[in-house]
Design an enzyme around this catalytic site. Structure first.
Site, short mmCIF file in Angstrom:
data_model
loop_
_atom_site.label_atom_id
_atom_site.label_comp_id
_atom_site.label_asym_id
_atom_site.label_seq_id
_atom_site.Cartn_x
_atom_site.Cartn_y
_atom_site.Cartn_z
N CYS A 162 0.75 -1.41 0.17
CA CYS A 162 -0.35 -0.06 0.18
C CYS A 162 0.73 1.73 0.05
O CYS A 162 0.39 2.33 -0.03
CB CYS A 162 -1.07 0.04 1.13
SG CYS A 162 -1.76 -2.06 1.41
N HIS A 287 -3.55 7.72 5.93
CA HIS A 287 -4.06 6.55 5.66
C HIS A 287 -4.88 5.97 5.60
O HIS A 287 -5.68 5.33 5.13
CB HIS A 287 -2.70 5.56 6.56
CG HIS A 287 -2.75 4.63 4.74
ND1 HIS A 287 -2.43 4.28 3.87
CD2 HIS A 287 -2.81 3.14 6.08
CE1 HIS A 287 -2.71 2.61 3.83
NE2 HIS A 287 -2.35 1.87 4.54
N GLU A 298 -1.82 5.73 13.60
CA GLU A 298 -1.82 6.24 12.88
C GLU A 298 -2.10 7.83 13.17
O GLU A 298 -1.33 8.64 13.58
CB GLU A 298 -2.32 6.36 11.36
CG GLU A 298 -2.48 7.77 10.43
CD GLU A 298 -2.44 7.49 9.21
OE1 GLU A 298 -2.65 8.14 8.49
OE2 GLU A 298 -3.69 7.09 9.57
N LYS A 316 -10.51 7.27 2.27
CA LYS A 316 -10.93 5.19 1.65
C LYS A 316 -12.36 5.74 2.01
O LYS A 316 -13.05 4.64 1.23
CB LYS A 316 -10.08 5.08 2.31
CG LYS A 316 -8.57 4.96 1.77
CD LYS A 316 -7.49 3.93 2.93
CE LYS A 316 -6.24 4.23 2.37
NZ LYS A 316 -5.25 5.12 2.58
N HIS A 321 -9.64 1.33 -0.51
CA HIS A 321 -8.58 1.27 -0.04
C HIS A 321 -8.23 0.33 -1.50
O HIS A 321 -7.45 -0.69 -1.86
CB HIS A 321 -7.87 0.25 1.07
CG HIS A 321 -6.86 -0.13 1.13
ND1 HIS A 321 -5.66 1.03 0.29
CD2 HIS A 321 -5.75 0.20 2.36
CE1 HIS A 321 -4.30 0.86 1.07
NE2 HIS A 321 -4.48 0.21 1.66
N PHE A 385 1.77 -3.06 4.08
CA PHE A 385 2.08 -4.00 5.24
C PHE A 385 3.79 -4.63 5.41
O PHE A 385 4.14 -4.19 4.34
CB PHE A 385 1.08 -5.32 4.72
CG PHE A 385 0.09 -5.79 4.35
CD1 PHE A 385 -0.58 -5.04 5.18
CD2 PHE A 385 -0.62 -7.07 4.00
CE1 PHE A 385 -1.85 -5.18 5.68
CE2 PHE A 385 -2.03 -7.12 3.99
CZ PHE A 385 -2.28 -6.50 5.09
#
Length: 398
Positions: A162, A287, A298, A316, A321, A385
């Site tokens: 991502c 994010h 975050e 998002k 996403h 990830f």
């Protein structure tokens, strides 16, 4: 002094729309634009909220490409690249094809085509006529796009989940500052597929409802698809890529470092590279995946660096996403926020408003919220990830 890097042109396609006007309309809406779609197209028997391209979207033909490059992923990339084509051709003519580079972030490549071929193999014992495994190679997008645009400089793919799309822009800036090239086409693309949806479903990370970042009621992510590309160079453009930061947590295969240390360092690196202070950031595009782990990490990182007053939102709930495309697509969000926006309108944080009390304090953008002046700086976070973190700091060049 290091030469500045400018984003001269850009275009994106996603659930927000296939053109800039529609994207801006949805981004700055004062009433919930509800751009996600409830469908079981990628999860037979289970309806999910997904960030699909609009139902009226028509992807351009890529029949000019070799058969092994005719994937939906490449068609989506081409849809985002076509509006830039005239500008890229001008750069090729000015600098020479060897002085123009292309960098793309992707993670899905031709998965959808591979799945269809595998289904036919199981049903009939043979692959479809003309099927080439090369359609699934991650490097295929860069090969396709560079050939289609007549680019002969460095062309490569970044696949760090991502953070890929954001890292493509950071890599473009490094190439330009090195003097190796004079212009770079950079961005990201990912198309939806059953494989991707099933994989995130196996992690129990997917929400059947629209995602709800920062809420105590959140149930996970919505997947999406999209593409965003930009032409970057050293000559002035409307937006400057003022800074970027990249860190690696190496904490867990799929969970971020709960302390937020890597995320905070990426944001700090972006500020340092731009020569800016934290209090100069006008808006943060989170994010914001709506998983408990990401929200907690975050918010902790943003609060530690910026405090609890800087306006923040996750887009998002509007796009889903988009995985490897997310960082590039959210750079396109920043691109629109920083231009033709005299009132300083900000993308709303669409959620139920029930802030998780366990989260560090942040300041979600309300519908219709504006700064009352043009936005000067946007910080955009992408966390992947494996703890692959990338933050971009974009600044208005007006």
């Amino acid at each position: 002094m290091t030469a500045p890097v400018f984003i001269q042109h850009g275009h994106a396609v996603s659930a927000l729309g296939m053109d800039a006007e529609r994207m801006r309309h949805h981004l700055f809406a004062t009433h919930d634009p509800d751009t996600l779609r409830a469908t079981d197209a990628y999860s037979p028997g289970r309806v999910l909220a997904l960030g699909c391209l609009p139902q009226d979207a028509v992807l351009p033909s890529i029949d000019f490409a070799p058969a092994w490059q005719r994937s939906r992923n490449n068609a989506m990339a081409w849809a985002a690249l076509l509006p830039l084509r005239v500008h890229v051709q001008a750069a090729v003519e000015r600098y020479g094809p060897q002085r123009v580079a292309l960098i793309v972030g992707t993670s899905t490549a031709g998965l959808d085509e591979g799945e269809a071929a595998a289904r036919q193999l199981r049903a009939s014992g043979s692959f479809p006529l003309g099927f080439d495994y090369g359609v699934q190679e991650l490097g295929d997008v860069a090969a396709f796009a560079s050939a289609a645009l007549g680019i002969q400089g460095p062309a490569h793919t970044i696949s760090t989940a991502c953070s890929s799309g954001a890292k493509a822009l950071a890599s473009a800036a490094r190439l330009l500052r090195s003097g190796m090239v004079d212009a770079v086409v950079a961005g990201g693309v990912d198309a939806l597929s059953r494989f991707t949806v099933a994989g995130f479903g196996a992690l129990e990370a997917v929400s059947a409802e629209r995602c709800n970042p920062l809420s105590v009621h959140r149930k996970g992510i919505n997947l999406g698809e999209g593409a965003a590309f930009f032409l970057l160079g050293r000559e002035a453009g409307p937006v400057r890529l003022a800074g970027w930061g990249e860190t690696q947590d190496a904490h867990h295969m799929s969970a971020p470092d709960p302390t937020g240390r890597g995320a905070r360092m990426a944001m700090q690196q972006a500020l340092d590279r731009a020569g800016m202070r934290a209090d100069q950031v006008d808006y943060v595009n989170l994010h914001g995946t709506a998983t408990a782990h990401n929200d907690a990490m975050e918010c902790l990182a943003v609060h530690a660096l910026l405090g609890g007053h800087t306006p923040v939102s996750s887009t998002k709930p509007l796009t889903g996403h988009t995985l490897a495309a997310a960082g590039a697509l959210e750079a396109a969000v920043a691109w629109h926020v920083l231009q033709d926006n005299p009132e300083g309108r900000l993308p709303a944080h669409w959620w139920d408003g029930a802030m998780d009390p366990a989260l560090a304090a942040v300041n979600p953008v309300a519908p219709g919220q504006a700064l009352g002046r043009p936005v000067r700086t946007v910080l955009s976070n992408s966390f992947a990830f494996g703890g692959s973190n990338c933050t971009l700091l974009l600044e208005s060049a007006a």
